[in-house]
Design a protein around this motif. Structure first.
Motif, short mmCIF file in Angstrom:
data_model
loop_
_atom_site.label_atom_id
_atom_site.label_comp_id
_atom_site.label_asym_id
_atom_site.label_seq_id
_atom_site.Cartn_x
_atom_site.Cartn_y
_atom_site.Cartn_z
N LYS A 220 6.44 1.92 -11.63
CA LYS A 220 6.79 0.60 -12.17
C LYS A 220 7.56 -0.17 -11.09
O LYS A 220 8.04 0.42 -10.12
CB LYS A 220 7.67 0.77 -13.41
CG LYS A 220 6.97 1.42 -14.58
CD LYS A 220 5.89 0.50 -15.18
CE LYS A 220 5.27 1.10 -16.45
NZ LYS A 220 4.62 2.40 -16.18
N PRO A 221 7.67 -1.49 -11.24
CA PRO A 221 8.40 -2.31 -10.25
C PRO A 221 9.79 -1.72 -10.00
O PRO A 221 10.46 -1.26 -10.92
CB PRO A 221 8.49 -3.67 -10.94
CG PRO A 221 7.28 -3.73 -11.81
CD PRO A 221 7.08 -2.32 -12.29
N ASN A 222 10.23 -1.74 -8.75
CA ASN A 222 11.47 -1.07 -8.42
C ASN A 222 12.31 -1.80 -7.38
O ASN A 222 12.94 -1.17 -6.55
CB ASN A 222 11.20 0.36 -7.94
CG ASN A 222 10.31 0.36 -6.71
OD1 ASN A 222 9.44 -0.48 -6.58
ND2 ASN A 222 10.55 1.29 -5.81
N ASP B 197 2.88 -5.81 -9.88
CA ASP B 197 4.23 -5.76 -9.32
C ASP B 197 4.26 -6.66 -8.08
O ASP B 197 3.77 -6.29 -7.01
CB ASP B 197 4.56 -4.30 -8.95
CG ASP B 197 5.92 -4.18 -8.28
OD1 ASP B 197 6.60 -5.20 -8.07
OD2 ASP B 197 6.29 -3.03 -7.96
N VAL C 163 4.74 1.26 -3.92
CA VAL C 163 6.00 0.79 -4.51
C VAL C 163 6.76 -0.02 -3.45
O VAL C 163 6.34 -0.14 -2.31
CB VAL C 163 6.87 1.97 -4.98
CG1 VAL C 163 6.17 2.73 -6.11
CG2 VAL C 163 7.19 2.90 -3.82
N THR C 164 7.88 -0.56 -3.86
CA THR C 164 8.69 -1.38 -2.96
C THR C 164 9.83 -0.54 -2.39
O THR C 164 10.47 0.21 -3.13
CB THR C 164 9.30 -2.56 -3.74
OG1 THR C 164 8.29 -3.12 -4.54
CG2 THR C 164 9.89 -3.59 -2.81
#
Lengths: 421, 421, 421, 421
Positions: free
Chosen positions: B175-177, B281, B333-334
């Motif tokens: 999930k967005p992080n 995201d 992911v970020t």
């Protein structure tokens, strides 16, 4: 496929319940030995995965009957109408036919749940007293399911034949069982004939209305062409002589590289069957030939294919016994030489006629989406008659019209010769 | 991928057994939740069914190791070499790649039997003292299996994405992080650099020999391009401005009707992931773009893609930590904005370079059939670097060269910008 | 292809007028013997009809020069920009390339009128004092026309070769003229080299900027591979051994059924030339081979193709004399064995390199629509060097980069071998 | 197309010479305004270049008549039989139809020489006393040439329509000339009818034998459907409603993106004619529609297409006057409303029937290669009746059967409605 107006009797109702139940069970029995992996494969656009057939026939009952006739019925899964609608544009958009093999889900088990869900609700519905319209729809659904029983068999045969492991659906299929004997021709004089259906039993709309037609004097062979006879055509360079072929047929032979019936091995000694690879039975009817091959063979043999009215006029005088799916042979077999009269007109192999599939004079398709069942295919296809070793016996009759494109070979399709007199 | 001559130590041997066992188990763990039906579907020629991957990597051990190095070894099934040889012409004829989806058999269960049969014999073989050549082959087989672990994930993602039911492999993915922060560029001066591998660890033949190359002054972005940034390109009509595209790319955009990355919904708000449909995201690296899209984006952004030597020179100074398959995210992911220096060079997304895949100066492929592993693909493909969220961590390194056609989008492929100084 | 800012001298101007006039006349002289029917045929998408070439090069002068630089100029025909724009999307929509052969009009005579109309106005324009920008554009137009002179020849060769009457463009082309002698290799040591153009003459943008690159030690053959040598590859089953081919090359060989160079007869004794069917000259350079065939031949011969920097470094030391279109041979010929040093590096056949066509470090395309000239093709194509027997001599130089897809064979493309040292 | 045995009279002979000469001149007159470039273009496989037609009909006389019947005749050019044989496999191999547009040679002038060479020898032959067989062959050749006169017009219309310059064959074609008036239907009762030819004039083999057939009660429209009426179908979303179309027709509409008749502009106000772009004449018969469109229109209109026997039974009572090629209109026109009875059954537009093209009962093709003329096309095509504005008047009759694939639109094909009674 005409709808009738009043109520049906208790006997008819009980019979309808039995027929429904029997048809549904027959389908599941056909696929009992398949693995889940087998049920999702599509080897060409004409072929549908087994799981698709299992779901589509179920959707047919759900959409055309339960949704409209069972108050409070809840659709099993919203997306199934998109996934399992075959070609009813009036109903809505649908998944692309050539991509049916892209789907792993719903799984086979989920589709069996869907089947049982619909079965339960159909039983509820049939426990009440259906009117004639509903009885007609149920009967249509049963006949529809029977058509897909045959397709399940011809489609899985195509799928298995493309697998170098050559899996078998059944441990064994029919073995050679006698001599076919010499062919002879049964004559019929010139004159007016009537074809098509006019009674009160269920038939498809394309079999109506009954109407007059004019027959020229002609003769029809007492039995289908055998593998032995077709082999002589091959040995006489039949696949390499342009003068024997229709123009489109010759183009197809060259484009596809055809040199023998579908499923024959290159050395012409074996063919793939639903029981695996097997020696060719020389005496059995040749099978898995296209209209083009049937037509070329007939020209080579100095004969022609019968027309629909010629075939039906003969069939109207013949009982419908034969080698159907119930025999378990799943291959065409030989009827013994001593049999009198016409042989194997029903069962064994669908027989190509020289008649293009079109509407009978005065033909009217069913109303609504069910009008798409037969009528919209009346172009570019040829009529076949008589059923095959994969057809349920109760599904067939003298007026029954099947139709496929002239290049199609994956059905159990064969050849009966005819001649002018 | 060079072979070495003497024996290997006990430590190395024990490690080799562990690595073999771990790699084999990792594969089976990836597919544990799949249904048999899922494992036989092929949605385009690039995609192979899961069952095919499971068998092919096993065949690789059987054919290249057991058959030659385990005396008395009996082949599990004669036809498997035909079915599960991918592209080694020197080994023999093989089943056509676009028809891998025509096969239901062997079933998944039968292939698991095949796997365990080969595993048992590999254990027997590894219980003895392998020489360096054998150790090399086993290591090659392990690395080969790791490559197919990644393909199993990218291929099943493609398969599931074609199903209107949108099945998920995992219950959830990343999930967005966090925020990606502003992009900035890391400079490198002009001069001679060395790239390629020269040590004693296992590498593929295409990473050798280490050689000198000349770098112009340049700068490389500290992080990959994000979905937010790529969305600005779309909003600026990026997919409709011919001047931004290579000629072949523009032809592809129009032929395929591309207007967004693969797996994005038409409204640009969601994308299909291995956890099903999910909100995009915005801060995560953009993914599933082709080289053509990466190149067009870079042009639009006033930048360019890095070359292989530029990328590798930066990577050689960077540790290989990152978001690999072991993280379980299965999505890019970020990394947090506060991270200093270069970020996400390894893991998350494969990064397209502007270098066409070709042989390094002095390149020599392995001898025999294994020479077909890498060398024969050195035309028409572009190099990608750094691994992705579907790559095993132990599989990647600074010198690792991946390659795909410029139109390919089904890998986890993204964009890192570079500039001339 | 850089533009310069100040005025040009009277000498330069006079020379520019001469060059323009000479280039235009050279084109018309090439097609003087063609019939109107010859000029509208297209035998594959790569091929353009002669009439199209005649009009397209004229449109180039009209659109990029007259429209912007000759006040009051009136466009000859509004629709010609649609019909004769090749690939400049920035200019506007264009007629589909594969349908260039659908057009009979404008007739050849009408296109000749168009040519003369544009010529007259160009002369008017050049009678004034052009600034450097205009001089650059005119020079670009002249070089563009020269490129199409070569294409006119290779395209009409393809057209005539598809006609069972085998028409000839010229009464005769080059005949065998000596022995090629043994091949030997010219060595070059490892080190930094400079390639690309940095002077003030006209060059295309893709030849710039001049930059440093690093060469490994290598050697390049003194002459191209001959038909005799290539025949040995064929006789050694070169076209049937997968291990000699790149993967995409092998797929192409099988899909296209290649077994010999383009234009060779099946019995390997004759080839089609611009002078009609002719005996193969065993000593002359092999021609009309694709990159795939060049690469496979090199592998078979235990060598490889040269890289661009290797080729250019050698070429920079070699004068550009050779067998160009001015010789009238229109076929590769043999240079005598006694010739010292490198032979036929320029002229005869374009030489495939192993370098994919890409931008030089720091490459900047021209501004505006002319930026589409070269840059957008920098993917999927391979570089060829040196010009051919169909190239105008004044068009070629050591830094010149030609590029075609690896499967292309209709250009005069041949093979020069290289080796690692 | 039956051959007769004895000699023909002096009158007949003189008439035969005249007919031959007239037919040959008529062809050349049709193409008099074409440029050489126009004569070699092929815009789809169905279309042949004008030059090909000019040569093919000449080859027909040379091969089937001069070679066998004029002692000492020398073939004009050995390769012409390969180049200009259309589809007679029995004669030998032939050039591929889709590549007829690859040929610039022989030039138009050379083909005119070929024509005159054959004409001179035909005149020599016809100066003698031909027997009936020869007279039949000459008559067949004349009728064959007439068929190609029509194809020259429909093919060049297709070629010119693909050229953005929209060239015109003639300065002008027919202009609007009146009101079509309301449609009404002419009834016919049920009963036996006879169709097919049985006399002594020349007819094609597919028109024989004359035979009995059974007609149901029906009615046929007094005139063809007009552009105005067809426009109403378009405006009623006719091209977007699946329920109006045959299944194969619907697939074609979607694949080809059909939304209007061929040659209509997108705004439905103009169409391309042999006189260039023109306003649509609302009152004239709609033209250039496929069978699929004709069938869908009929369904939308609550009617159907006539069958062959229905059409011929009506035509047998109607004289054959009409708008044929001799009128010079080259477009369908309107017959005035006051005309009594059936209108425009002959000329203007070929009328699609609902009958698939097949053999009449007892049909026998001609012997030898000429047996390939008609018989081998008896599959997948639909019958059209009545001739068009591009047909020579003397070529048509009530029994004449034309046939095209259901998707074909480049002929002057239109719609006449029928109904059950």
């Amino acid at each position: 496929m005409s709808t009738k107006s009043s109520e049906i009797s208790g006997n008819e109702l009980s019979s309808l319940r039995q027929k429904f139940s029997a048809a549904r069970k027959a389908t599941e029995s056909l696929v009992a030995t398949l693995k889940p992996e087998d049920c999702v494969i599509q080897t060409m656009p004409d072929v549908s995965p087994t799981r698709w057939h299992l779901a589509h026939v179920t959707w047919f009952f759900e959409h055309f009957i339960l949704c409209n006739h069972l108050p409070g019925y809840r659709i099993f899964n919203d997306k199934f109408s998109y996934l399992f609608n075959s070609y009813y544009y009036t109903v809505g958009e649908m998944h692309l036919r050539p991509e049916r093999g892209f789907l792993s889900r719903p799984t086979v088990a989920e589709v069996m749940d869907y089947r049982h869900h619909v079965d339960r609700h159909m039983e509820t519905l049939l426990a009440r007293e259906p009117d004639n319209e509903l009885a007609f729809l149920v009967t249509l659904g049963i006949n529809h399911e029977q058509q897909h029983q045959e397709l399940i068999l011809t489609d899985i045969k195509h799928v298995f034949s493309h697998n170098p492991l050559y899996p078998a659906l059944r441990e064994s299929v029919a073995k050679p069982n006698g001599r076919a004997g010499e062919i002879h021709f049964i004559e019929h004089p010139e004159g007016i004939a009537e074809i098509g259906y006019s009674g009160t039993e269920f038939v498809f709309d394309n079999e109506t209305p009954r109407h007059r037609t004019y027959l020229q004097a002609h003769a029809i062979a007492n039995r289908p062409v055998t593998n032995r006879e077709f082999r002589a055509f091959i040995d006489d360079d039949g696949y390499r002589r342009a003068e024997l072929w229709l123009s489109d047929g010759w183009a197809t032979v060259n484009k596809e590289g055809w040199s023998r019936p579908l499923y024959w091995t290159e050395d012409l000694t074996r063919y793939f069957t639903l029981g695996g690879m097997q020696e060719i039975d020389s005496e059995a009817p040749v099978c898995h030939v296209s209209f083009y091959e049937a037509d070329a063979y007939a020209r080579w043999a100095g004969a022609r294919l019968p027309t629909e009215p010629e075939w039906e006029t003969l069939a109207a005088k013949t009982h419908t016994d034969g080698n159907f799916v119930e025999s378990g042979h799943l291959q065409p077999v030989t009827q013994l030489d001593e049999t009198k009269g016409v042989r194997q007109l029903f069962g064994d192999v669908w027989e190509w006629t020289q008649s293009a599939y079109g509407p009978y004079p005065g033909y009217r398709p069913l109303a609504g989406a069910l009008g798409e069942y037969n009528g919209k295919f009346m172009c570019n296809q040829m009529v076949l008659r008589g059923g095959s070793c994969a057809t349920p016996h109760s599904h067939i009759r003298a007026t029954y019209r099947n139709f496929f494109y002239p290049q199609s070979r994956w059905q159990f399709s064969g050849i009966r010769l005819a001649k002018d007199c």
